[in-house]
Design an enzyme around this catalytic site. Structure first.
Site, PDB file in Angstrom:
ATOM      1  N   MET A 146       0.809  -1.209   0.262  1.00  0.00           N
ATOM      2  CA  MET A 146       0.106   0.100  -0.047  1.00  0.00           C
ATOM      3  C   MET A 146       0.743   1.183  -0.185  1.00  0.00           C
ATOM      4  O   MET A 146       1.875   1.428   0.734  1.00  0.00           O
ATOM      5  CB  MET A 146      -0.859  -0.060   1.214  1.00  0.00           C
ATOM      6  CG  MET A 146      -2.011   1.312   1.178  1.00  0.00           C
ATOM      7  SD  MET A 146      -2.844   1.343   0.024  1.00  0.00           S
ATOM      8  CE  MET A 146      -2.948   3.079   0.013  1.00  0.00           C
ATOM      9  N   HIS A 148       5.905  -0.174  -8.014  1.00  0.00           N
ATOM     10  CA  HIS A 148       4.640   0.233  -8.317  1.00  0.00           C
ATOM     11  C   HIS A 148       4.072   1.486  -7.052  1.00  0.00           C
ATOM     12  O   HIS A 148       3.443   2.165  -7.309  1.00  0.00           O
ATOM     13  CB  HIS A 148       3.766  -1.035  -8.087  1.00  0.00           C
ATOM     14  CG  HIS A 148       2.328  -0.853  -8.102  1.00  0.00           C
ATOM     15  ND1 HIS A 148       1.474  -0.898  -9.448  1.00  0.00           N
ATOM     16  CD2 HIS A 148       1.348  -0.513  -7.393  1.00  0.00           C
ATOM     17  CE1 HIS A 148       0.004  -0.528  -9.222  1.00  0.00           C
ATOM     18  NE2 HIS A 148       0.003  -0.419  -7.784  1.00  0.00           N
ATOM     19  N   GLU A 149       4.171   0.819  -5.527  1.00  0.00           N
ATOM     20  CA  GLU A 149       4.055   1.592  -4.569  1.00  0.00           C
ATOM     21  C   GLU A 149       4.728   2.897  -4.527  1.00  0.00           C
ATOM     22  O   GLU A 149       4.014   4.273  -4.494  1.00  0.00           O
ATOM     23  CB  GLU A 149       4.108   0.994  -3.305  1.00  0.00           C
ATOM     24  CG  GLU A 149       3.647  -0.360  -3.240  1.00  0.00           C
ATOM     25  CD  GLU A 149       1.888  -0.645  -3.611  1.00  0.00           C
ATOM     26  OE1 GLU A 149       1.287   0.507  -3.437  1.00  0.00           O
ATOM     27  OE2 GLU A 149       1.720  -1.476  -4.296  1.00  0.00           O
TER      28      GLU A 149
HETATM   29  N1  0A1 Z   1      -3.421   0.612  -3.658  1.00  0.00           N
HETATM   30  C1  0A1 Z   1      -2.812  -0.675  -3.594  1.00  0.00           C
HETATM   31  C2  0A1 Z   1      -3.711  -1.840  -3.335  1.00  0.00           C
HETATM   32  C3  0A1 Z   1      -4.542  -1.941  -2.078  1.00  0.00           C
HETATM   33  C4  0A1 Z   1      -5.809  -1.980  -1.952  1.00  0.00           C
HETATM   34  C5  0A1 Z   1      -6.543  -2.434  -0.735  1.00  0.00           C
HETATM   35  C6  0A1 Z   1      -5.506  -2.814   0.082  1.00  0.00           C
HETATM   36  O1  0A1 Z   1      -6.207  -3.206   1.439  1.00  0.00           O
HETATM   37  C7  0A1 Z   1      -7.641  -3.391   1.349  1.00  0.00           C
HETATM   38  C8  0A1 Z   1      -4.317  -2.789   0.100  1.00  0.00           C
HETATM   39  C9  0A1 Z   1      -3.726  -2.471  -1.099  1.00  0.00           C
HETATM   40  C10 0A1 Z   1      -1.975  -0.833  -4.695  1.00  0.00           C
HETATM   41  O2  0A1 Z   1      -2.488  -0.813  -5.529  1.00  0.00           O
HETATM   42  O3  0A1 Z   1      -0.740  -1.514  -4.438  1.00  0.00           O
HETATM   43 ZN    ZN Z   2      -1.638   0.453  -7.078  1.00  0.00          ZN
END
Ligand code: 0A1
Ligand code: ZN
Length: 876
Positions: free
Chosen positions: A266, A300-301
């Protein structure tokens, strides 16, 4: 309980109130953490003067609500359906709230929870409402100041977003750190981590000469697994400066590894939180594939800092705005480091199997959905991968340079704002002068366009005519589709293996061009073409579509040898193998002997004997199409015929080409020490594909080679490949001791134990399901940990098709049991795990009935919104 209701994009309204500044204080306690929030709120000038203030909250024990220092009476607010509504508020005011939350019993892993020795958070998409009352929507952006108070012994490390500005001691063995994040952000990017952690430090000097401190926080036993992620991070930071002109914007960038995490990682501002499986690596414990995955996820992050954080989404319907673009960015980054054609092959294969299956199933949705019940269900291959394919098409349509001008303008114009997909595409239209109106349909229409191509040759006029028709099948809620704008990259290969010059209307287009298919059917005439030219279509997978063309086997062999495009050489090999396997499937169904087409054997002989400069691509060409991709090509899916025919094809290739595979195996042995370099990875990949054929031949000699490779214990890539071959063979006398030894050796390392689980439950033998049930009681397994669930249940249900689809229905029953338990513990994971059970539409009637029966059984439970939404769609 009332039935969950859908939320519609068309109902979007801007927030009535803004939060300019958010001050949080966390008094950490495993069972009762106290959260005090002070929000500086202003009414939006365009909203009504009487507008009520609405905040989101879930599972909060509310202790106090005050406006401008005055505690509210119970009559002055309402709490209903996860909302706090205050009808009368001033134009500008300070709202204070105090709540108590219980991180220990938070098994959903959203909001603030406990993982091993630490507290951590996950707020995207709607987890912040489990922490405090807040307008938990991405278009409310505030500057955050966060004070974290913890126990000096148990939580020596207290982290949040931004920079630490103050720290100190408190009575009773407690201490605090205050963090300030100067960049306004939505609540979904908030993060907090506290616990007993060790730090690895490094630094990066940005293109403008600023020094950024880099910190990687892990539990002490993982310190030996941090080098790769740190190196990957620095490469990503540099790449984003060079490829996109994007510089990091804080003085500190932190990554934390946690064991319990729903997804990969995340992008919280300045404090990325990673699933430990997506960041920790070393050669002894980690395969090449995982090294590459980690490199991609770290990038990516990091890339989200611009595509997602600085420019964020207006609402969750726009999720692909940040995800599609960021996946495209991480794909480009990875292909700049590793074999670019192999990266493309992997990404296209993922699209063509899993994303196409999603697009053809009951949960199909557009890249920009127009409604949802639970947004967590929309972190899908369609949003991420198809979203990235759309950005890729745009970049090809515009050309690299114009696309870069477009992205520069997009970042500059929308910096600090929460925007929509249109803002991105319109910026690209503006810089390029292209009309992208039709192109926008890619975001709105679900389903995979089907292209049907045919050709006609006029020998007298020496004209080659190509006709391409397109049609997108109906998907739930979308009966009729409009033609899409499909860029079809192509060439023609002459009979002598040379590329043909492409002349259309008297104009030369070189030997490789892009046809723009916009109508339901279109035609192109190529002039001055000799007889026998073979079209190479959709080069590099230039659009996320299915393509049919009546290539003969000889034509496919021709493309396999001569195509200028590495991707299409691979694709031709896959198609050639598919034809042969489908023939064998038909024989399987008639209960006849399955004989492999000699032309495929000869094609493989050619591949194995001709030296090639791209060994990584060669390794991919030697892998037969996966069962999942074969299934995708069938109108009616015959699970057993696919498995049986594919298996028989492997064995016959092995029998006919044993010496060739053997020499490839030996030629790709390495003497240097392990390194995750592209050259070494290509060798290992080729060597291990060869070994898999050798073992399929069944000779004792080959099994001994696998055992020797396992025992040499050089690196996890080779060990795991050998272990899998031993454990998946019929020779229990070889497989069982290896599995036992591996399990004992790695009992202390949960990430390696996940590989141990997955290896065992993907074996094709009929006892795989019993092994799953048995391993669910293993001390290393826990249903509360998403990685364990994925390794054991996910691997079995997604990668062991013959056994999951057992005709006695036991595979379905097992999955339903797990989903029912997860529905209570972790709805998000439950809704992901259930997916294989929803893909019954093209199976035989018996299996369909069994699967629907299990879905009905799940439906009778008290369902979370997550599982409810998927089950309803599946049974509709
Ligand atoms: N934005 C993060 C993805 C992500 C989405 C939900 C999460 O927990 C419920 C955790 C990460 C990515 O695209 O890596
Ligand atoms: Zn992402």
């Amino acid at each position: 309980m009332a039935e969950p209701q859908a939320i519609y994009l068309s109902d979007y309204r801007p927030p009535a109130y803004h939060v300019d500044k958010t001050e949080l204080t966390f008094d950490l306690d495993p069972q009762a953490t106290r959260v005090r929030a002070r929000l500086h709120v202003t009414r939006h000038p365009e909203s009504e003067a009487q507008a009520a203030l609405t905040l989101h909250g879930h599972g909060l024990t509310t202790e106090r609500i005050a406006i401008d220092g005055q505690a509210l009476l119970e009559s002055e607010y309402r709490i209903e359906a996860d909302q706090l509504i205050i009808d009368q508020v001033p134009e500008t005011f300070v709202l204070d709230t105090e709540v108590i939350i219980d991180p220990t019993s938070n098994t959903a892993l959203e909001g603030l929870y406990v993982s091993g020795p630490m507290f951590c958070t996950q707020c995207e998409p709607e987890g912040f409402r489990r922490i405090t009352w807040y307008p938990d929507r991405p278009d409310v952006m505030a500057v955050f100041t966060t004070t974290v108070i913890g126990d000096r012994q148990r939580q020596p490390v207290l982290l949040s977003n931004g920079n630490p500005i103050e720290r100190g001691e408190l009575p009773d063995g407690r201490h605090f750190v205050t963090w300030e994040d100067p960049h306004p952000k939505p609540a979904y990017l908030f993060a907090l981590v506290a616990g007993s952690l060790e730090c690895v430090r490094d630094s990066f000097t940005t293109m403008s000469g600023r020094e950024v401190a880099l910190e990687l926080w892990v539990e002490a036993q993982n310190l030996e697994k941090t080098d790769w992620a740190m190196a990957s991070l620095k490469r990503a930071m540099k790449w984003d400066e060079e490829a996109y002109g994007r510089e990091y914007d804080l003085d500190l960038f932190m990554i934390v590894a946690v064991d319990d995490f729903n997804m990969g990682a995340m992008e919280n501002k300045g404090l990325n939180i990673f699933n430990s499986a997506a960041v920790l690596a070393n050669p002894q414990t980690t395969t090449d594939a995982t090294f590459q995955r980690i490199e991609g996820i770290v990038a990516h992050e990091y890339f989200h800092n611009w595509s997602g954080n600085r420019v964020t989404c207006r609402d969750w319907f726009q999720l692909a705005l940040k995800e599609g673009f960021t996946v495209f960015r991480d794909q480009s980054f990875s292909s700049s480091i590793n074999s670019a054609p192999v990266k493309r092959i992997e990404d296209a294969a993922l699209m063509r199997t899993l994303q196409f299956a999603e697009d053809a199933g009951p949960t199909a949705h557009p890249v920009r959905p127009d409604h949802f019940i639970e947004i967590s269900n929309f972190y899908t291959l369609t949003i991420y991968e198809k979203g990235a394919e759309i950005v890729r098409m745009l970049s090809h349509l515009l050309g690299e340079e114009t696309f870069r001008r477009g992205s520069d303008l997009y970042f500059e114009r929308f910096d600090g704002q929460a925007v929509r997909v249109e803002d991105f595409v319109e910026t690209m239209a503006e810089v390029s002068g292209e009309d992208l109106t039709q192109f926008m349909r890619w975001y709105a229409q679900a389903g995979t366009p089907q292209l049907t191509a045919r050709s006609d040759y006029d020998a007298e006029k020496r004209r080659f005519t190509l006709t391409i028709a397109q049609q997108t099948p109906p998907t739930p809620g979308q009966e009729h589709k409009q033609p899409q704008h499909v860029p079809v990259r192509m060439g023609l290969m002459a009979a002598d293996g040379q590329p043909v010059e492409l002349i259309i209307n008297g104009e030369s287009h070189g030997t490789d061009t892009v046809l723009h298919l916009r109508e339901a059917e279109q035609q192109w005439v190529f002039e001055n073409v000799d007889a026998g030219a073979v079209p190479s279509l959709l080069r590099g997978f230039s659009a996320p579509v299915r393509l049919e063309y009546p290539w003969s086997r000889d034509e496919l062999s021709h493309l396999m040898r001569f195509d200028e495009d590495g991707f299409n050489r691979w694709d031709a090999t896959q198609r050639l193998a598919l034809i042969a396997i489908e023939e064998m499937m038909a024989a399987h169904q008639r209960n006849e002997l399955m004989a492999l087409d000699a032309r495929l054997i000869e094609a493989f002989r050619y591949l194995l004997r001709e030296p090639t400069d791209d060994r990584a691509v060669l390794a991919e060409m030697l892998r037969l199409p996966s069962e999942a991709w074969i299934a995708e090509q069938q109108r009616r899916v015959d699970i057993d015929a696919i498995h049986g025919a594919r298996r028989a094809a492997i064995e016959q290739l092995a029998d006919n080409l044993f010496p060739e595979f053997e020499s490839v195996y030996h030629a790709n042995q390495q003497s240097e020490a392990y390194a995750p370099t592209p050259e070494q990875m290509a060798s290992r990949s080729l060597k291990n594909v060869a070994l898999s054929y050798l073992v399929a031949n069944g000779e004792v000699e080959a099994l001994n080679m696998a055992r020797a490779q396992y025992e040499a214990d050089d690196n996890m890539t080779d060990v795991r490949a050998a272990l899998t071959l031993l454990a998946h063979s019929d020779r229990a006398d070889l497989g069982d001791p290896a599995i036992r030894a591996f399990g004992e050796r790695w009992a202390h390392d949960s990430l390696v134990m996940d590989q141990w689980f997955a290896t065992q439950v993907t074996r094709p033998q009929a006892d795989a399901l019993e092994r799953v049930r048995f391993l669910m009681d293993h001390p290393a397994f826990s249903i509360k940990n998403p990685n364990r669930v994925r390794a054991l249940i996910g691997a079995f249900t997604q990668q062991n098709r013959v056994n999951f689809h057992r005709l006695d229905g036991e595979g379905y029953r097992l999955l339903a049991d797990v989903v029912i338990e997860l529905n209570r513990l972790n709805p998000e994971i439950a809704a992901r795990m259930i997916v294989p059970l929803t893909r019954y539409h093209r199976l035989d009637e018996k299996r369909q009935a069994l699967m629907r029966g299990e879905l009905e059984r799940i439906r009778a439970e008290n369902l979370s919104r997550n599982v409810f939404e998927v089950v309803e769609k599946a049974l509709a």
